[in-house]
Every structure is written in C-alpha cells, then in structure tokens.
Design a protein around this motif. Structure first.
Motif, PDB file in Angstrom:
ATOM      1  N   GLY A   1       1.336  80.194  55.014  1.00 53.93           N
ATOM      2  CA  GLY A   1       1.720  78.642  55.096  1.00 53.93           C
ATOM      3  C   GLY A   1       3.516  78.862  55.015  1.00 53.93           C
ATOM      4  N   LEU A   2       4.237  78.040  56.155  1.00 62.49           N
ATOM      5  CA  LEU A   2       5.681  78.072  56.696  1.00 62.49           C
ATOM      6  C   LEU A   2       5.792  76.281  55.823  1.00 62.49           C
ATOM      7  CD1 LEU A   2       7.122  79.943  58.206  1.00 62.49           C
ATOM      8  CD2 LEU A   2       6.682  78.621  60.474  1.00 62.49           C
ATOM      9  N   VAL A   3       7.390  77.420  54.789  1.00 64.69           N
ATOM     10  CA  VAL A   3       7.816  75.948  54.560  1.00 64.69           C
ATOM     11  C   VAL A   3       9.476  75.942  54.831  1.00 64.69           C
ATOM     12  CG1 VAL A   3       6.358  75.714  52.868  1.00 64.69           C
ATOM     13  CG2 VAL A   3       7.724  76.907  51.884  1.00 64.69           C
ATOM     14  N   GLY A   4      10.252  75.493  54.359  1.00 67.34           N
ATOM     15  CA  GLY A   4      11.706  74.924  54.569  1.00 67.34           C
ATOM     16  C   GLY A   4      12.382  73.917  54.545  1.00 67.34           C
ATOM     17  N   GLU A   5      13.333  73.306  54.791  1.00 68.70           N
ATOM     18  CA  GLU A   5      13.698  72.057  55.289  1.00 68.70           C
ATOM     19  C   GLU A   5      14.237  72.431  56.275  1.00 68.70           C
ATOM     20  OE1 GLU A   5      17.384  71.168  52.030  1.00 68.70           O
ATOM     21  OE2 GLU A   5      17.397  73.616  52.772  1.00 68.70           O
ATOM     22  N   SER A   6      14.381  71.038  56.451  1.00 72.43           N
ATOM     23  CA  SER A   6      14.126  70.451  57.920  1.00 72.43           C
ATOM     24  C   SER A   6      15.701  71.352  58.596  1.00 72.43           C
ATOM     25  CB  SER A   6      15.278  69.120  58.142  1.00 72.43           C
ATOM     26  OG  SER A   6      15.285  68.581  57.469  1.00 72.43           O
TER      27      SER A   6
ATOM     28  N   PRO B   1       2.014  85.857  47.907  1.00 75.07           N
ATOM     29  CA  PRO B   1       0.770  85.217  47.807  1.00 75.07           C
ATOM     30  C   PRO B   1       1.228  83.440  47.420  1.00 75.07           C
ATOM     31  CG  PRO B   1       0.233  87.417  46.825  1.00 75.07           C
ATOM     32  CD  PRO B   1       1.244  87.290  47.836  1.00 75.07           C
ATOM     33  N   ALA B   2       0.338  82.358  47.611  1.00 74.73           N
ATOM     34  CA  ALA B   2       1.013  81.122  47.544  1.00 74.73           C
ATOM     35  C   ALA B   2       0.693  80.556  46.151  1.00 74.73           C
ATOM     36  CB  ALA B   2      -0.208  80.379  48.570  1.00 74.73           C
ATOM     37  N   ARG B   3      -0.013  81.602  45.257  1.00 71.06           N
ATOM     38  CA  ARG B   3      -0.439  80.991  44.489  1.00 71.06           C
ATOM     39  C   ARG B   3       1.262  81.156  43.177  1.00 71.06           C
ATOM     40  NH1 ARG B   3      -3.767  78.461  40.757  1.00 71.06           N
ATOM     41  NH2 ARG B   3      -4.771  77.639  42.990  1.00 71.06           N
ATOM     42  N   ALA B   4       1.395  82.883  43.640  1.00 73.20           N
ATOM     43  CA  ALA B   4       2.159  83.341  42.820  1.00 73.20           C
ATOM     44  C   ALA B   4       3.608  82.870  42.942  1.00 73.20           C
ATOM     45  CB  ALA B   4       2.239  85.025  42.843  1.00 73.20           C
ATOM     46  N   VAL B   5       3.827  83.004  44.360  1.00 71.27           N
ATOM     47  CA  VAL B   5       5.228  82.226  45.076  1.00 71.27           C
ATOM     48  C   VAL B   5       5.542  80.945  44.177  1.00 71.27           C
ATOM     49  CG1 VAL B   5       6.520  81.559  46.601  1.00 71.27           C
ATOM     50  CG2 VAL B   5       5.198  83.117  47.345  1.00 71.27           C
ATOM     51  N   PHE B   6       4.338  80.100  44.138  1.00 69.47           N
ATOM     52  CA  PHE B   6       5.073  78.696  43.141  1.00 69.47           C
ATOM     53  C   PHE B   6       5.184  79.152  41.917  1.00 69.47           C
ATOM     54  CE2 PHE B   6       3.424  77.171  47.687  1.00 69.47           C
ATOM     55  CZ  PHE B   6       4.269  76.285  48.065  1.00 69.47           C
ATOM     56  N   GLU B   7       4.181  79.786  41.745  1.00 66.62           N
ATOM     57  CA  GLU B   7       4.399  79.518  40.117  1.00 66.62           C
ATOM     58  C   GLU B   7       5.538  80.033  39.354  1.00 66.62           C
ATOM     59  OE1 GLU B   7       0.394  81.097  38.987  1.00 66.62           O
ATOM     60  OE2 GLU B   7      -0.879  78.998  38.877  1.00 66.62           O
ATOM     61  N   THR B   8       5.983  81.236  39.951  1.00 65.80           N
ATOM     62  CA  THR B   8       6.998  82.256  39.351  1.00 65.80           C
ATOM     63  C   THR B   8       7.948  82.907  40.520  1.00 65.80           C
ATOM     64  OG1 THR B   8       5.774  84.707  39.952  1.00 65.80           O
ATOM     65  CG2 THR B   8       5.619  83.527  37.569  1.00 65.80           C
TER      66      THR B   8
ATOM     67  N   ARG C   1       0.337  74.898  49.111  1.00 67.53           N
ATOM     68  CA  ARG C   1      -0.100  75.617  47.537  1.00 67.53           C
ATOM     69  C   ARG C   1      -1.827  75.795  47.649  1.00 67.53           C
ATOM     70  NH1 ARG C   1      -2.279  74.230  43.370  1.00 67.53           N
ATOM     71  NH2 ARG C   1      -1.962  75.625  41.572  1.00 67.53           N
ATOM     72  N   LEU C   2      -1.895  74.503  48.640  1.00 68.76           N
ATOM     73  CA  LEU C   2      -3.410  74.002  48.299  1.00 68.76           C
ATOM     74  C   LEU C   2      -4.640  74.899  49.558  1.00 68.76           C
ATOM     75  CD1 LEU C   2      -3.668  70.735  46.842  1.00 68.76           C
ATOM     76  CD2 LEU C   2      -4.419  72.446  45.834  1.00 68.76           C
ATOM     77  N   LEU C   3      -3.915  74.970  50.684  1.00 77.40           N
ATOM     78  CA  LEU C   3      -3.923  75.300  51.238  1.00 77.40           C
ATOM     79  C   LEU C   3      -3.945  76.844  51.728  1.00 77.40           C
ATOM     80  CD1 LEU C   3      -6.133  72.858  53.538  1.00 77.40           C
ATOM     81  CD2 LEU C   3      -4.408  73.168  55.127  1.00 77.40           C
ATOM     82  N   CYS C   4      -3.008  77.620  51.695  1.00 78.78           N
ATOM     83  CA  CYS C   4      -2.681  78.814  52.084  1.00 78.78           C
ATOM     84  C   CYS C   4      -2.751  79.653  51.303  1.00 78.78           C
ATOM     85  CB  CYS C   4      -1.058  78.516  52.463  1.00 78.78           C
ATOM     86  SG  CYS C   4      -0.585  76.933  53.294  1.00 78.78           S
TER      87      CYS C   4
ATOM     88  N   ALA D   1       0.395  69.708  41.324  1.00 85.17           N
ATOM     89  CA  ALA D   1       0.779  71.028  41.475  1.00 85.17           C
ATOM     90  C   ALA D   1      -0.304  72.018  40.551  1.00 85.17           C
ATOM     91  CB  ALA D   1       2.111  71.209  40.059  1.00 85.17           C
ATOM     92  N   ALA D   2      -1.471  71.215  39.735  1.00 81.68           N
ATOM     93  CA  ALA D   2      -2.262  71.453  39.208  1.00 81.68           C
ATOM     94  C   ALA D   2      -3.891  71.928  40.515  1.00 81.68           C
ATOM     95  CB  ALA D   2      -2.955  71.007  37.777  1.00 81.68           C
ATOM     96  N   GLY D   3      -4.634  71.025  40.196  1.00 78.33           N
ATOM     97  CA  GLY D   3      -5.583  71.257  41.554  1.00 78.33           C
ATOM     98  C   GLY D   3      -6.013  72.492  42.727  1.00 78.33           C
TER      99      GLY D   3
END
Lengths: 328, 287, 324
Positions: free
Chosen positions: A47-52, A242-249, A223-226, C265-267
């Motif tokens: 995943g590649l994220v960031g503002e415009s 890892p996507a999940r880790a970055v979004f959770e913490t 988060r769902l796809l990456c 955020a949960a799914g």
C-alpha cells in the motif's frame, strides 16, 4: 526471496520557474520524490498512502516508466529499468509486465474506443496478437474480470462505473503482467460496487500470481487489501511496515494523525492531534530538516537541523522520526 | 461482431439527431443538392452556360429562363448550377488541405509544447497579423491567378483557425488518463497522437471544417469578385455577382441576385450542417 | 441528555421529477425529515439516490428540467417550496447557506478571498463599508486560517483545497444562517484536511445553533459527524434514526447492506459484503412501492403495496414492509 521490484534511493526533481538562460538565478526544483527505497515481493500487495502532493503519483509514474528518474535505481525482476528512457520503454520487453489500473476508469478509457478496443490495445501493441487469438484473449480477460461479453461492444459512456472499472482491470491484466499498480481503483465508485471490485482484485492477485502496488488515500481500504504499507510525506517515506501493525500502532506522528483522521463507524478513536495548516513547500526543501517539521505536533529543535533517517523498529517496521519509540 | 452493431448504432444515432433537429436535416439535404449540382452540373443545366446570344441579353426571369439572362444572353440558372463545381470544389479542396496541415500542426503543438508549440504559434500569429482577405489577394497575385493557388491561399488564411482549435483540444486531452493508459499499452508519442488523441479531436475539427467551408466559398467568390480568382467566362458565383453588380443600378437585378443568393444559401447550409455534425460525431450523445 | 430542540427545517412529502429524453424520471418520492437547531442531519446514499436533489429542491435551485411535484419544506414558518424565486434568492445566503464539493470552483477566481467575504458581509452580515475588511479578516481567523490579514489578499488559486473550503465556510456562515447545507463538503480533500474542515463545521453549528444537513456518500463520515442519519435509495428515504441506533440496529435491509459494505476499521476483506443489484429504472410511472424490492433478499408479496415511512421505534422510521 528476491524482490520483484526494488527501488534504490529513487529521486525525481522537477525544475520550476525559468531555469538557466536568460535568468542568472540558480534553478529551483520541486522535490517530488526523494530518496525512496522500497521492495515489492512476489505475490505481495504494497500500500502507498499519503496526502495529495506527497509524491505518490510521481512515484507511480516512475515505477510505470512514464517518467524519467532524476536519480536512483529501479530493479524489476533483477533488471535495472531506470536507465531505459521513458520514451523508449513503450516498446520495451518489460512494458507488458508492469501495468496499471487507473483511478477514474471513465477517464482512462479512450471515449472513442469500445470496451473490446480498450482491452485489445495493449494486446495488439505489446503482444502482437491479431484475429482469433486476440479475440479469445480479450474474452478471457473480460471473463476473468466478470465483464459480460455482450458489453464488449459498448463505449465507456454506455457502461456503469463498476463495469468501466472492470474494463480498466481487464485491460491491465490482458498482457499477463507481473506487477500491477492500482491507483485509487475504487475512488470513483459507490461503496456497494467498491466491495465487488476490491474482492475481484484480491481474487485476480491469487489466480494470476500478481504483485500489487495499491495507491489510495482511503486507509480503511488499504488496510483490508495490503500486506505492507508505505506512508509518504512530501516526497519521502516516513513510515513503513505490515499494514495491520502500522494502522493499529502508528509510530510516526504523521501516521498517527493520518490514522486518527479516518472516519470510522464505531469503536474508539485513536487519540492524536489534528494536523492543522498545509505542508511546507516542496520547492528546494531544507536538506537538514524533517519535512514534517513545523506541522508536526511533537517536533523539537533537533528536527529542524537534522533530517531523520528511516530506523528499524523490528517486525519489519521502519520509521523516520527522531522521537519515535518502539511499539509498546 | 461489433462492427455491424456499431454501424447500426451509428445509423440509428444519426436518425435520432436528424429527427430531433429538422434544421440539420434541411441543411443536409441542401448540402446534398449542392453536391449533386457540383457533380452533375453539366447535365442538369438546361442551357449551355457559356453560349452567348446577344438577341436574348438582359432578359428578366421568364419560364424559359427562370433566373433570367445576363448581358451576353447566357442563361443564369445554368451558370449558377455549373458554378457549383468550381466554388464547392475550391472550398472542399482548400478545407481538406488546411484540415490536414492545420490539424496536424495544432496536434503537434498542443501535445509536445515547447519549441514545437512556439514555432507553430509564431507561424499562426504571423498569418493572423494580416487582414486575411488582403493576404489571400497577395498570395494569389504573387503566385498567379490559378485555381490551385486560390485553394492554397484559402487554406493558408484558415491555417491559424485550425491549428488553434486542434492545439486547444489536444492540450485538454494531453493529461487525460487514457493517454497514459495508451503509453502503458505500448504506444510511442507519434502513434499515440494519431490513434488516440486525433480521433478525440475529430468531432470539433469536423465542425470547424463545415463552418469554414462557408467561409472558404466566400473567400473564393470574393477573390473572383475583385478579379483575382477564376477568370471569365468561367461560370463562378463571385464573378457573376461582380458582372451583375454594375447592372443593378439600371434595374437588371437578377444578374447579381441569383448567384449571390445561391452563395448565401451555400454558406448558410454549411454553418447549419456544422452544428448537426457535432451531434452526430460525438459518441457521448449516443445514448 | 440533550435539550429539546426546535425544528429549523421540516420537509414533508417532497417529490421531484425530471423531464428527460427517455421520459419522466421520478427522482424523489415523498421524502420527509426534520432538522433541529444545532443538529446535524446526514443524508447518506449512493450516487443517484437523490440526496443532492433533495437539498437543491429545498434551496429552490433545481435545474430547469427538474420540477417539484409535491410536498412542503418549512424553514420556520415559511414554506420554501411555495416561496417566489425573488424571495428565495433573499432567503438563500441569509437564512440558508450552502457549501459544495470543489470549493475552488465555487469561489470567484479573480477576486481576493477577503473581498469575497466582505461582499457577503455587506449584503447579508450587516457590515458597513468601513468595517467590512476587518470583519472579513476576523471571519478568516474564525475558520482557522493562519495569518488571516495576509490570506485575505490571496486569490483562490493561491490557496489549497482545504483553505478554499474554509473560505467557503466563512462566506456561508457570514450571515449567521439558520441552516447550512453541506453537499459532499470534503470529497476530494485529504483525510487530514477533511477532519479539520468537519471539526470547523461542527464548531460553527454548536456556536450559533445552526442546523446542518450533511450530504455524503460516506457512511463512516456521517456516523462520526451527524446526530441523525437518513439513508436514501433511488429517490426514497428508506430509514431515518439517530446515528447510534441506525448503525447498531438498522431495520431496513438496504441500510444493513450499506453498513456491511463500508470498510470499517474492524473488518477484513472477506467480511465485507457488497450490495447486490443496481438502481431500478425510475422512468416507470408512479412507482410508489418499494424501489429496493428488486435487489432485496427479504422481498415478499406485501412489498407490492404502496410504501410509506412508518415508525419502527420512537425516533426511528423505516420504509419497509418486512424490516429486519
């Protein structure tokens, strides 16, 4: 495991204003992409994220070889591609192997092409397919993308948003690429259609053995796809892991604010300050200051005098911040 | 399998546009009539357009001579019909020429920008700096009073118009997603320009073509009117108006009126057709 | 916990039709809702659901092909749908304000933003020639624009999208309107900017008791920002309730599907569900029955009856013959 794609200190600077003659002033440069290194493993979705304005679109154009690099290397399947001029890459052998699904399928399909024409275009030019072979490959791609064959004769404006998205995907997978760049592929779609397209992409990845670079500002979708995610700010990578880790913490203050700003249906909202103000100018930025300094809610004096490098925090996580501490 | 359905869709779309817009239908029929006149004028004309008969000079419209006769006794109706080939031929040739040259130049200027744009822009500006009709006069006077030179002069004065429309249309599409998509499909710039961008600017260029057709006819007739175009005794609307003009004061109005009115009708027809064509060629209106 | 509020806007049985080439399209059918002072009502739906048409009809800004075919919309005691255009023009800007997607296009590109705010303050905000400039700068400060005196001199193209939307908000609230209609106000903005802009709209509403209609396709945004949510589908309002109830106990199958399709955020990707089927053809005459029936897995014979919004619980209305 060898990476399918590996970027080494990739840079892209655009000259701005009048450069050189007759002006005596030194030319200025927009630092769109600076010192970006990353790797995409076979079968992985990055995943590649960031503002415009963070440089993700430029980075995509560098990887897809639509743009020449200012510096750095692009290793694709152990071959260095940055040295091939973008102009000549159109006929390169690897052109068929790096393809892209565009943000707005309506705008990225030539309005004077039918769906079949659009899907056929890369097959004709890159694989030299003609006649029955071409026809069967078009139909195969369409069916893989869940596009009914009777829609192939339609023009883009005669298709629904979801159908157009499928045409865009069918065109991209027709040449059997190894790496697919997905540039906000569902941004123009309604949620009900978005889900089917996301699931289609997931299925195709497994079935065709693709690797994805998924560009999006919708962090929930990323988060769902990456598998892994790269967060960019003003041309530089500020956090990856890892996507999940970055979004959770999230560890970088920018990532924290970004994640906190995402609307959610329920659940506790992570506590992080709002990002006020605009990013600083990308024109000739101070090489010794953190690009986030000034907008950063926690910045200290050191951030203005020393550019933070990416540091390894274990678990595949790298963060470019002097103040970041490990997760937990 | 797609080709037949595409053709059917096109036909039904044209039918729809014409049905919705009877003015276009009228203009299209008029255009067809002019084409028939241009193609088969010699057969349609009731008299020999060049045969003078001083006994019958300056006759007002009658049942024998619907449009009357001129100072040499030639049948004006026959001359108006036969002149269609010259006038429409010149206009078509010049518009086709400038469509190709101006269109490609504008396409290149809009797509590549930089020095290509600068050079083509300067050429267009220099042409525009002259009063266009005077420029056409100058070109014909310098190169010689022949039909190819009239075609060339008419094409040159229309060049900036075509180049600018093509450039502007190209520039709005240069950044379009489908241009990048075409690059990923293996198109280099040249192929991309011709196979991807050009078809998209065609609608507006065809409209431009129809609109300038009228203009080109006027220009050719104007050159002939002042004696720099087609030479007498060739039947041509501009010359006929010029020849008839001096007779208006003495009451012989029909000599100038009928060719003049035909000229006006032709210009009118092309302008109306332009609007209708835009609807037909634009696939987004095909619902 | 919240004091009873007075209704700022009450829409009843609003129906709108569009005359198109293919026939009459019944874009809205008997839509009704109320918005209280200081409250935010979110109209949520996919494209073609009629959420924007609702707002435009209330504002008297339907395009020429569109026509209000029935209903009332009371702003206080005034029925906006029965108000002559000239009076409506005065009400817009003074009592109702609107902000749009793509704020830069809504601003005059060749006039400094401070002047544009001053114009509105002079016309609607009771400013005088002498203090309009200062009040414009004050308004820019109030929407959180740093260095407002300098930014007041800037032109729209010199400001970022988020800044332009803040200027639009400053203009919208200049006349202290009773009602703010925000039509996808943050679509196209970055998520961090979206948060700041939505915070600002919320603060403005709380400060002045202004009612807000938030039109959005993003259920999560509505969930976070609105007191109440009305879900629209194909020109019908299918469910309306306070936010927590609607999300926790949706009664309409479409609402439930929509929630299940929103990437929360949960799914996980596997747990996301699509909404099957597409929008029905609205050109058929007098479709007063359920327009979701063709996509609905809970459809039964009773669904062919004329559909009306019915209370499912206090403060919770649903338009379904076989609710969850």
């Amino acid at each position: 495991m060898t990476a399918l794609l590996e970027l080494e200190n990739l840079r892209k600077h655009f000259p701005v204003g009048r450069t050189g003659w007759p002006s005596k002033a030194a030319p200025s440069f927009v630092h769109a992409v600076d010192d970006v290194s990353l790797a995409v493993q076979p079968g992985e979705t990055l995943g590649l994220v960031g503002e415009s304005g963070c440089g993700k679109s430029t980075l995509v154009r560098l990887i897809t070889r639509l743009l020449d690099v200012t510096g750095g290397k692009i290793w694709f399947n152990r071959r260095e591609l940055a040295e091939v001029p973008a102009r000549l890459f159109a006929r390169d052998d690897d052109r068929a192997h790096i393809q892209m699904v565009f943000q707005d399928a309506g705008e990225s399909i030539n309005p004077r092409f039918t769906a079949a024409d659009a899907i056929a275009d890369p097959l004709r030019r890159l694989l030299g397919l003609r006649g029955a072979a071409l026809r069967s490959r078009i139909e195969e791609a369409a069916l893989q993308c869940g596009l009914p064959l009777e829609l192939l004769g339609r023009f883009p404006h005669q298709l629904s948003g979801g159908q157009r998205a499928r045409v865009g995907i069918a065109r991209a997978i027709g040449t059997r690429p190894r790496l697919l760049i997905l540039d906000e592929p569902t941004a123009a779609l309604d949620v009900s259609v978005q889900v089917t397209v996301l699931k289609l992409l997931q299925t195709l990845k497994v079935d065709l053995g693709l690797s994805y670079i998924f560009v999006s500002h919708d962090l929930n979708v990323v988060r769902l796809l990456c598998d892994r995610v790269v967060v960019m700010y003003l041309g530089r990578i500020v956090e990856t892991g890892p996507a999940r880790a970055v979004f959770e913490t999230p560890l970088h203050p920018y990532t924290r604010s970004l994640v906190a700003a995402v609307p959610r249906l329920d659940g506790p909202r992570p506590d992080a300050p709002r990002l006020v103000g605009d990013p600083r100018s990308p024109i000739d930025p101070d090489p010794n200051a953190c690009r986030f300094y000034g907008r950063c809610p926690v910045g200290v004096a050191r951030c203005g005098t020393e550019m933070p490098a990416l540091r390894d925090f274990g678990g595949g996580r790298d963060v470019a911040c002097h103040l970041a501490e490990g997760p937990g | 399998m797609t080709s037949t359905s595409t053709i059917n869709a096109t036909v039904s779309h044209i039918r729809f546009v014409l049905g919705e817009n009877p003015v276009t239908l009228g203009a299209a029929m008029l255009f067809a009539a002019f084409l028939v006149m241009a193609a088969a004028g010699g057969v349609l004309a009731p008299y020999d357009p060049l045969a003078s008969d001083t006994m019958r000079a300056l006759q007002a419209p009658t049942w024998q001579h619907w449009f009357g006769t001129d100072q040499l006794g030639r049948d004006i109706l026959s001359r108006v019909i036969v002149a269609a080939r010259v006038d429409i031929g010149i206009a078509l040739a010049s518009v086709t020429l400038v469509f190709a040259a101006g269109g490609l130049a504008g396409l290149a200027a809009g797509f590549f920008g930089g020095w290509v744009d600068a050079v083509i822009g300067r050429i267009a500006d220099n042409i525009m700096a002259f009063p266009l009709f005077i420029l056409a006069m100058g070109i014909v006077a310098a190169l010689g009073n022949t039909i190819p030179n009239i075609v060339l002069a008419t094409a040159i004065i229309n060049f900036p118009l075509y180049a600018r429309v093509a450039r502007a249309e190209t520039m709005t599409r240069r950044e379009a997603g489908f241009v990048d998509a075409a690059r990923l499909s293996g198109h280099r710039d040249g192929a991309l320009l011709l196979t991807q961008v050009l078809p998209n600017i065609m609608p507006i260029m065809v409209v431009q073509m129809s609109l300038t057709m009228g203009y080109a006819i006027l220009n050719a007739a104007g050159l002939s009117f002042i004696g720099l175009g087609v030479r007498p005794p060739t039947a041509e609307w501009g010359i006929m108006v010029a020849e008839g003009a001096s007779f208006i004061v003495s009451g012989e109005w029909w000599i100038a009126l009928f060719p003049g009115a035909t000229l006006m009708l032709a210009v009118f027809c092309f302008n109306l057709l332009g609007d209708g064509l835009r609807d037909i060629v634009d696939p987004r209106r095909r619902t | 916990m919240m004091a009873p509020t007075t209704d700022v806007l009450r829409v009843e049985d609003l129906s709108v039709a569009f005359q198109t080439r293919g026939g009459l399209v019944r874009a809205l059918d008997r839509v009704g809702f109320t918005v209280g002072a200081g409250q935010t009502m979110a109209l949520v739906g996919e494209s073609g659901s009629g959420k924007s048409v609702t707002a435009y009809a209330v504002m008297g800004l339907l395009e020429t092909a569109g026509r209000v075919t029935g209903g009332r919309a009371f702003l206080g005691q005034t029925d906006l749908l029965a108000t002559p255009p000239r009076t409506m023009a005065r009400i817009r800007g003074r009592r109702i304000a609107m902000i749009f997607q793509n704020p830069r296009a809504a601003l005059n590109p060749i006039r400094a933003v401070g002047k544009q705010i001053a114009d509105v303050l002079l016309r609607h905000g009771g400013a005088t020639r002498s203090n309009a400039r200062d009040r414009a700068i004050e308004a820019l400060r109030a929407v959180g624009i740093p260095d407002p005196a300098r930014r007041a001199k800037a032109y729209p193209f010199e400001l970022s999208g988020g800044m332009c939307q803040r200027v639009m908000i400053a203009i919208a609230v200049a006349a202290r309107p009773d009602l703010l209609i925000a039509d996808e106000p943050t679509t196209g903005l970055d998520v961090t900017t979206q948060a700041v802009v939505m915070d600002l709209i919320g603060a403005m509403a709380r400060g002045s008791g202004m009612a807000t209609i938030l039109i959005t396709h993003d259920l999560a945004l509505a969930a976070e920002r609105a007191n109440r949510i009305a879900v629209m589908h194909a020109g019908h309002m299918v469910e309306e309730a306070d936010t927590a109830t609607l999300l926790a106990r949706p009664r309409h199958p479409y609402t439930a599907r929509l929630i299940a399709a929103t990437p929360t955020a949960a799914g996980s990707l596997a747990s996301l569900q699509s909404v099957p089927g597409g929008l029905p053809d609205l050109r058929q005459a007098d479709r007063l029955h359920c327009r979701y029936a063709g996509r609905c897995e809970r459809r039964q014979d009773a669904c062919d009856a004329v559909l009306t919004m019915r209370p499912a619980a206090p403060g919770h209305a649903v338009a379904c013959w076989n609710p969850l």
